[in-house]
Design a protein around this motif. Sequence first.
Motif, PDB file in Angstrom:
ATOM      1  N   VAL A 142      32.582 -25.216  20.066  1.00  0.00           N
ATOM      2  CA  VAL A 142      31.855 -25.598  21.279  1.00  0.00           C
ATOM      3  C   VAL A 142      30.971 -26.805  21.006  1.00  0.00           C
ATOM      4  O   VAL A 142      30.939 -27.749  21.794  1.00  0.00           O
ATOM      5  N   THR A 143      30.244 -26.783  19.887  1.00  0.00           N
ATOM      6  CA  THR A 143      29.351 -27.899  19.593  1.00  0.00           C
ATOM      7  C   THR A 143      30.138 -29.191  19.371  1.00  0.00           C
ATOM      8  O   THR A 143      29.704 -30.262  19.804  1.00  0.00           O
ATOM      9  N   LYS A 144      31.275 -29.108  18.733  1.00  0.00           N
ATOM     10  CA  LYS A 144      32.107 -30.301  18.553  1.00  0.00           C
ATOM     11  C   LYS A 144      32.651 -30.777  19.888  1.00  0.00           C
ATOM     12  O   LYS A 144      32.706 -31.981  20.154  1.00  0.00           O
ATOM     13  N   LYS A 145      33.048 -29.846  20.723  1.00  0.00           N
ATOM     14  CA  LYS A 145      33.622 -30.194  22.015  1.00  0.00           C
ATOM     15  C   LYS A 145      32.620 -30.947  22.892  1.00  0.00           C
ATOM     16  O   LYS A 145      32.980 -31.906  23.570  1.00  0.00           O
ATOM     17  N   ILE A 146      31.359 -30.517  22.862  1.00  0.00           N
ATOM     18  CA  ILE A 146      30.370 -31.170  23.714  1.00  0.00           C
ATOM     19  C   ILE A 146      29.605 -32.270  22.979  1.00  0.00           C
ATOM     20  O   ILE A 146      28.745 -32.910  23.562  1.00  0.00           O
ATOM     21  N   THR A 165      25.478 -33.080  17.489  1.00  0.00           N
ATOM     22  CA  THR A 165      25.457 -33.340  16.048  1.00  0.00           C
ATOM     23  C   THR A 165      24.815 -32.161  15.327  1.00  0.00           C
ATOM     24  O   THR A 165      24.069 -31.390  15.935  1.00  0.00           O
ATOM     25  N   PRO A 166      25.065 -32.030  14.029  1.00  0.00           N
ATOM     26  CA  PRO A 166      24.418 -30.954  13.271  1.00  0.00           C
ATOM     27  C   PRO A 166      22.891 -31.033  13.349  1.00  0.00           C
ATOM     28  O   PRO A 166      22.215 -30.009  13.408  1.00  0.00           O
ATOM     29  N   GLU A 167      22.346 -32.249  13.375  1.00  0.00           N
ATOM     30  CA  GLU A 167      20.896 -32.411  13.474  1.00  0.00           C
ATOM     31  C   GLU A 167      20.390 -31.886  14.818  1.00  0.00           C
ATOM     32  O   GLU A 167      19.365 -31.208  14.888  1.00  0.00           O
ATOM     33  N   GLN A 168      21.097 -32.210  15.889  1.00  0.00           N
ATOM     34  CA  GLN A 168      20.700 -31.733  17.215  1.00  0.00           C
ATOM     35  C   GLN A 168      20.804 -30.216  17.295  1.00  0.00           C
ATOM     36  O   GLN A 168      19.937 -29.558  17.875  1.00  0.00           O
ATOM     37  N   LEU A 169      21.841 -29.672  16.706  1.00  0.00           N
ATOM     38  CA  LEU A 169      22.010 -28.216  16.709  1.00  0.00           C
ATOM     39  C   LEU A 169      20.859 -27.545  15.949  1.00  0.00           C
ATOM     40  O   LEU A 169      20.322 -26.528  16.389  1.00  0.00           O
ATOM     41  N   LYS A 170      20.468 -28.141  14.841  1.00  0.00           N
ATOM     42  CA  LYS A 170      19.345 -27.605  14.068  1.00  0.00           C
ATOM     43  C   LYS A 170      18.071 -27.639  14.910  1.00  0.00           C
ATOM     44  O   LYS A 170      17.306 -26.669  14.933  1.00  0.00           O
ATOM     45  N   LEU A 171      17.835 -28.730  15.607  1.00  0.00           N
ATOM     46  CA  LEU A 171      16.652 -28.836  16.456  1.00  0.00           C
ATOM     47  C   LEU A 171      16.704 -27.843  17.604  1.00  0.00           C
ATOM     48  O   LEU A 171      15.700 -27.218  17.947  1.00  0.00           O
ATOM     49  N   LEU A 172      17.872 -27.691  18.210  1.00  0.00           N
ATOM     50  CA  LEU A 172      18.022 -26.708  19.286  1.00  0.00           C
ATOM     51  C   LEU A 172      17.710 -25.307  18.790  1.00  0.00           C
ATOM     52  O   LEU A 172      17.081 -24.515  19.477  1.00  0.00           O
ATOM     53  N   ASN A 173      18.149 -25.023  17.590  1.00  0.00           N
ATOM     54  CA  ASN A 173      17.925 -23.709  17.002  1.00  0.00           C
ATOM     55  C   ASN A 173      16.441 -23.441  16.796  1.00  0.00           C
ATOM     56  O   ASN A 173      15.994 -22.299  16.849  1.00  0.00           O
ATOM     57  N   ASN A 174      15.660 -24.497  16.586  1.00  0.00           N
ATOM     58  CA  ASN A 174      14.228 -24.345  16.351  1.00  0.00           C
ATOM     59  C   ASN A 174      13.410 -24.287  17.640  1.00  0.00           C
ATOM     60  O   ASN A 174      12.230 -23.967  17.594  1.00  0.00           O
ATOM     61  N   TYR A 205      14.917 -34.395  22.242  1.00  0.00           N
ATOM     62  CA  TYR A 205      15.054 -35.319  23.349  1.00  0.00           C
ATOM     63  C   TYR A 205      15.007 -36.776  22.930  1.00  0.00           C
ATOM     64  O   TYR A 205      15.612 -37.615  23.548  1.00  0.00           O
ATOM     65  N   ASN A 206      14.267 -37.082  21.869  1.00  0.00           N
ATOM     66  CA  ASN A 206      14.183 -38.476  21.468  1.00  0.00           C
ATOM     67  C   ASN A 206      14.906 -38.756  20.158  1.00  0.00           C
ATOM     68  O   ASN A 206      14.846 -39.873  19.663  1.00  0.00           O
ATOM     69  N   GLY A 207      15.560 -37.756  19.593  1.00  0.00           N
ATOM     70  CA  GLY A 207      16.416 -37.942  18.416  1.00  0.00           C
ATOM     71  C   GLY A 207      15.675 -38.165  17.111  1.00  0.00           C
ATOM     72  O   GLY A 207      16.242 -38.670  16.168  1.00  0.00           O
TER      73      GLY A 207
END
Length: 93
Positions: free
Chosen positions: A42-46, A49-58, A89-91
């Motif tokens: 799912v994350t690859k499909k949308i 990035t691994p960094e964004q996923l890590k931030l989302l998780n936090n 949001y700002n990367g």
Amino acid sequence: MTREKVSSELLKVKEQISKLRQKEKQLQDRKREMDDMEILKVTKKIGITPEQLKLLNNLSEKEIKSFLAEREMAGETGNLNTERKGNFYNGTD
């Protein structure tokens, strides 16, 4: 039933329970791996990035709900505030 027969049956049942617990652990591990693979797909499909996923998780649940509510409102108005305090949001880290 004799005492020896009961003891023998009890031993067999304990062995079966042990085997079933091992099987349960294997199946739980397998399920967890499958869940993780689905998340990766799912994350690859949308394009997350691994960094964004890590931030989302936090992010806290409250922050996620706030973001989704803002996103829904932006969909109605066409504006989305990307200058929020969250790093996602700002990367930046």
